[in-house]
Design an enzyme around this catalytic site. Structure first.
Site, PDB file in Angstrom:
ATOM      1  N   GLN A 149     -15.412   2.666  -5.987  1.00  0.00           N
ATOM      2  CA  GLN A 149     -14.677   1.542  -5.419  1.00  0.00           C
ATOM      3  C   GLN A 149     -13.191   1.858  -5.324  1.00  0.00           C
ATOM      4  OE1 GLN A 149     -16.584  -1.052  -8.558  1.00  0.00           O
ATOM      5  NE2 GLN A 149     -16.497  -2.543  -6.902  1.00  0.00           N
ATOM      6  N   TYR A 155       0.815  -1.216   0.000  1.00  0.00           N
ATOM      7  CA  TYR A 155       0.000   0.000   0.000  1.00  0.00           C
ATOM      8  C   TYR A 155       0.848   1.266   0.000  1.00  0.00           C
ATOM      9  CZ  TYR A 155      -4.198  -2.710   0.174  1.00  0.00           C
ATOM     10  OH  TYR A 155      -5.205  -3.572  -0.176  1.00  0.00           O
ATOM     11  N   LEU A 169     -14.441  -0.573 -21.005  1.00  0.00           N
ATOM     12  CA  LEU A 169     -13.683  -0.991 -22.188  1.00  0.00           C
ATOM     13  C   LEU A 169     -14.297  -2.232 -22.808  1.00  0.00           C
ATOM     14  CD1 LEU A 169      -9.861  -0.599 -21.378  1.00  0.00           C
ATOM     15  CD2 LEU A 169     -11.123   0.441 -23.278  1.00  0.00           C
ATOM     16  N   ALA A 193     -12.647   5.381 -21.033  1.00  0.00           N
ATOM     17  CA  ALA A 193     -13.454   6.262 -20.193  1.00  0.00           C
ATOM     18  C   ALA A 193     -13.332   7.720 -20.606  1.00  0.00           C
ATOM     19  CB  ALA A 193     -13.053   6.092 -18.725  1.00  0.00           C
ATOM     20  N   VAL A 204      -9.628   3.666  -4.346  1.00  0.00           N
ATOM     21  CA  VAL A 204      -9.036   4.216  -3.128  1.00  0.00           C
ATOM     22  C   VAL A 204      -8.131   5.409  -3.422  1.00  0.00           C
ATOM     23  CG1 VAL A 204      -9.232   2.099  -1.796  1.00  0.00           C
ATOM     24  CG2 VAL A 204      -7.189   2.472  -3.184  1.00  0.00           C
ATOM     25  N   HIS A 221     -14.702   1.718  -0.538  1.00  0.00           N
ATOM     26  CA  HIS A 221     -13.580   0.837  -0.200  1.00  0.00           C
ATOM     27  C   HIS A 221     -12.460   1.573   0.529  1.00  0.00           C
ATOM     28  CE1 HIS A 221     -14.829  -2.265  -3.498  1.00  0.00           C
ATOM     29  NE2 HIS A 221     -15.574  -2.314  -2.413  1.00  0.00           N
ATOM     30  N   CYS A 276      -5.349   5.765  20.913  1.00  0.00           N
ATOM     31  CA  CYS A 276      -5.309   4.762  21.982  1.00  0.00           C
ATOM     32  C   CYS A 276      -3.908   4.256  22.285  1.00  0.00           C
ATOM     33  CB  CYS A 276      -6.231   3.591  21.648  1.00  0.00           C
ATOM     34  SG  CYS A 276      -5.620   2.493  20.338  1.00  0.00           S
ATOM     35  N   CYS A 314      -9.199   0.559  17.950  1.00  0.00           N
ATOM     36  CA  CYS A 314     -10.214   1.499  18.457  1.00  0.00           C
ATOM     37  C   CYS A 314     -11.027   2.168  17.362  1.00  0.00           C
ATOM     38  CB  CYS A 314      -9.555   2.558  19.340  1.00  0.00           C
ATOM     39  SG  CYS A 314      -8.605   3.822  18.443  1.00  0.00           S
TER      40      CYS A 314
END
Length: 233
Positions: free
Chosen positions: A88, A53, A199, A216, A90, A106, A136, A117
């Site tokens: 959807q 990520y 597509l 698109a 991120v 998402h 926390c 927490c």
């Protein structure tokens, strides 16, 4: 003029350089979904997941919105009714393109989440295992993204919007990931006009009233222009 509800998937950001998990040679092709996009994968190897990520976050940080993102922003601004964008994705390309109040079902690469927490805060450029939650103090920091087998965010709000939709458009989605793949059925139930823009035809293309195929940046721009009654958005 009614309400338009739009669902976007990875296909709308592909032309901005962000690959989908079906692209050969991209980040997703180098890893198993089970290893980097499930709670179990994170429990087994948090360093691998954070590294994955971190790389996605770095890619998204330099990506620019494309003509499809900007067209949807114009639709939001100029349509006399309500336009709701559910994604959807991120990344933050809808917002960078000028869209407002996007529902990131998402989650987002820009966020960090404490699994202990539930506290959320802006993610740093690089996240590592063992980082402490600022609320926390627990070492349960993870990306604020929804993994497979987790419940997407904002589902009650999304279902309420679909129940009032006059037009439902799905853009750049595969039709393979639920619950998003079921949104067209919700729209059909209230007799909304449904259109898919991709597509290629998705696995659920037959559920739509209309299918438009192509990049698109072409088909979304043309569709928005038609809705607004202009030559091209």
């Amino acid at each position: 003029m009614g309400k338009i509800v739009i669902l976007t998937g990875a296909g709308i950001s592909a032309e901005s350089g962000l690959g989908t998990f079906r692209d050969a040679g991209g980040l997703w092709a180098q890893h198993s979904i089970e290893d980097v996009a499930t709670p179990e994968g994170f429990a087994r190897n948090p360093a691998l997941v954070h590294g994955f990520y971190n790389a996605r976050r770095q890619q998204a940080a330099v990506a620019q919105p494309n003509a499809a993102h900007r067209a949807l922003s114009r639709l939001q601004s100029d349509w006399p009714g309500e336009v709701v964008i559910v994604t959807q994705n991120v990344d933050s390309l809808h917002e960078a393109g000028g869209a407002r109040d996007v529902l990131h079902m998402h989650g987002t690469l820009a966020g960090a989440l404490c699994a202990a927490c539930g506290h959320r805060w802006p993610a740093p450029d690089t996240m590592e295992p063992g980082e402490l939650c600022p609320r926390c103090g627990g070492a349960s920091t993870r990306p604020d993204v929804v993994w497979f087998r987790e419940m997407p965010y904002y589902m009650d709000r999304i279902m309420d919007h679909l129940a009032g939709a006059d037009i439902f458009a799905a853009i750049g989605t595969s039709g393979q990931v639920y619950p998003a793949a079921g949104f067209v059925q919700e729209a059909n139930a209230v007799n909304a006009h449904t259109v898919e823009m991709n597509l290629d035809r998705s696995d659920i293309a037959s559920a739509f009233d209309e299918t438009r195929l192509g990049p698109a940046t072409q088909i979304v721009v043309d569709w928005v222009a038609e809705q607004l009654g202009v030559t091209r958005a």
